[in-house]
Design an enzyme around this catalytic site. Structure first.
Site, mmCIF file in Angstrom:
data_model
loop_
_atom_site.group_PDB
_atom_site.id
_atom_site.type_symbol
_atom_site.label_atom_id
_atom_site.label_comp_id
_atom_site.label_asym_id
_atom_site.label_seq_id
_atom_site.Cartn_x
_atom_site.Cartn_y
_atom_site.Cartn_z
ATOM 1 N NE ARG A 38 4.118 -4.142 2.974
ATOM 2 C CZ ARG A 38 4.467 -2.872 3.169
ATOM 3 N NH1 ARG A 38 4.312 -2.304 4.349
ATOM 4 N NH2 ARG A 38 4.968 -2.176 2.186
ATOM 5 N NE ARG A 90 1.277 1.141 1.818
ATOM 6 C CZ ARG A 90 1.926 0.455 0.879
ATOM 7 N NH1 ARG A 90 2.364 1.072 -0.203
ATOM 8 N NH2 ARG A 90 2.141 -0.828 1.025
ATOM 9 C CE LYS A 146 7.046 -2.981 -5.709
ATOM 10 N NZ LYS A 146 7.674 -2.974 -4.373
ATOM 11 N NE ARG A 155 5.151 3.465 1.810
ATOM 12 C CZ ARG A 155 5.171 2.322 1.147
ATOM 13 N NH1 ARG A 155 5.562 2.293 -0.102
ATOM 14 N NH2 ARG A 155 4.827 1.218 1.754
ATOM 15 N NE ARG A 184 3.291 -8.035 -3.643
ATOM 16 C CZ ARG A 184 2.927 -6.755 -3.612
ATOM 17 N NH1 ARG A 184 2.682 -6.100 -4.703
ATOM 18 N NH2 ARG A 184 2.833 -6.141 -2.463
#
Ligand code: AP5
Ligand code: MG
Ligand code: ZN
Length: 215
Positions: free
Chosen positions: A171, A160, A13, A127, A88
Site C-alpha cells: 500500500r 483490518r 486521514k 490500528r 487516489r
C-alpha cells in the site's frame, strides 16, 4: 466546505476526518470504508473489490468513481463533505474535478497530513477499528479504556485484513507511485494546505482547524 484529505496510509486521514465531522457538521466520504462495508455485506461490488484490497492494490477507477459520484449527489453533501481516500490517482482527480465543475461546486481545499514513513508501519500494524462506528484506536498509541471494546459505542474492535506487514508495504508503494503525485496536481490549482501529522491527535486537529479556518 468541500475538502479532500491527502496523506499516506496511516497518516491519520480517518482519525482527523472523524473529528472534522463533529466540528464542521459535514459528512466524511471514505472510499475505503464504503468498500469495506461492501466486502462485509458480501455484495458483488465487495467481492470484486476484496481481491484488490487484500493485495494492497487500488480497486479499479470505474468502481470507485461510480461510488463517489453517487455519494456526493446525496442531500447531506449539499453543505460540503470530507473526501478521505479519494481521489487516489490523477485519473480519479480529473474525473472528480469535471463532475464538480458540472455541479458548479468545486473543491475548496486539499489538506495534506504529512507523516514520516517509518512511523506509518507501526500505526497501521497497531490500528484497531470499531465494527459499529468505525472509530480508530491503536494498541501502541491510543488504547481504548477496555480492551477490544469501543469507548464511544461499545462496539467490537477489529484489525483490518490489509493491515498486515506485507500488504502495508504494498500500500505504501502504491501510494508513492500513484497517490503522492496528487500533491503537485492540487498545488497547481493553488488549493493545498499542509499540516504535520506527528504528535498528539488533538494538537494535530487544532492545526487542521487553523489551516482550514473557521467554518
Ligand atoms: P483506505 O481505507 O483509504 O486506506 P489507506 O489509504 O491505506 O489509509 P488508512 O485508512 O490506512 O490510513 P488513515 O490515514 O485513514 O489513518 P488512520 O486515521 O486510520 O483504503 C484501503 C484500500 O481500499 C486501498 O488499499 C484500496 O485497495 C481501496 N481503495 C480505497 N479508496 C480507493 C480509491 N479511491 N481508489 C482505488 N482503491 C481504493 O490512522 C492509522 C492508525 O494510526 C490508527 O490506529 C490511529 O489510531 C493511529 N493514529 C492516527 N493519528 C495518530 C497520531 N497522531 N499519533 C499516534 N497514532 C495515530
Ligand atoms: Mg482511513
Ligand atoms: Zn464504536
Amino acid at each position: 466546505m468541500r475538502l479532500v484529505l491527502l496523506g499516506a496510509p496511516g497518516a491519520g486521514k480517518g482519525t482527523q476526518a472523524k473529528k472534522l465531522i463533529e466540528t464542521y457538521g459535514i459528512p466524511q466520504i471514505s472510499t475505503g470504508d464504503i468498500l469495506r462495508k461492501a466486502v462485509a455485506d458480501g455484495t458483488p461490488l465487495g467481492k470484486e473489490a476484496k481481491s484488490y484490497m487484500d493485495k494492497g492494490e487500488l480497486v479499479p477507477d470505474s468502481v470507485v468513481i461510480g461510488l463517489v459520484k453517487e455519494r456526493i449527489a446525496q442531500d447531506d453533501c449539499k453543505k460540503g463533505y470530507i473526501l478521505d481516500g479519494f481521489p487516489r490517482n490523477t485519473a480519479q482527480a480529473e474525473v472528480l474535478d469535471k463532475v464538480l465543475a458540472e455541479m458548479g461546486a468545486p473543491l475548496d481545499t486539499a489538506l495534506s497530513v504529512d507523516v514520516e514513513k517509518d512511523v506509518l508501519m507501526k500505526r497501521l500494524t497497531g490500528r484497531r477499528t470499531c465494527r459499529k462506528c468505525q472509530q480508530m484506536y491503536n494498541i501502541y498509541f491510543s488504547l481504548p479504556k477496555k480492551e477490544g471494546v469501543c469507548d464511544k459505542c461499545g462496539g467490537e474492535l477489529f484489525q483490518r485484513d490489509d493491515d498486515k506487514e506485507e500488504t502495508i508495504k504494498k500500500r505504501l508503494d502504491v501510494y508513492d507511485a500513484q497517490t503522492a503525485p496528487l500533491m503537485e496536481y492540487y498545488k497547481k490549482k493553488g488549493i493545498v494546505k499542509s499540516v504535520m501529522g506527528l504528535g498528539d491527535i488533538n494538537e494535530i486537529f487544532s492545526k487542521v482547524c487553523a489551516a482550514l479556518g473557521k467554518k
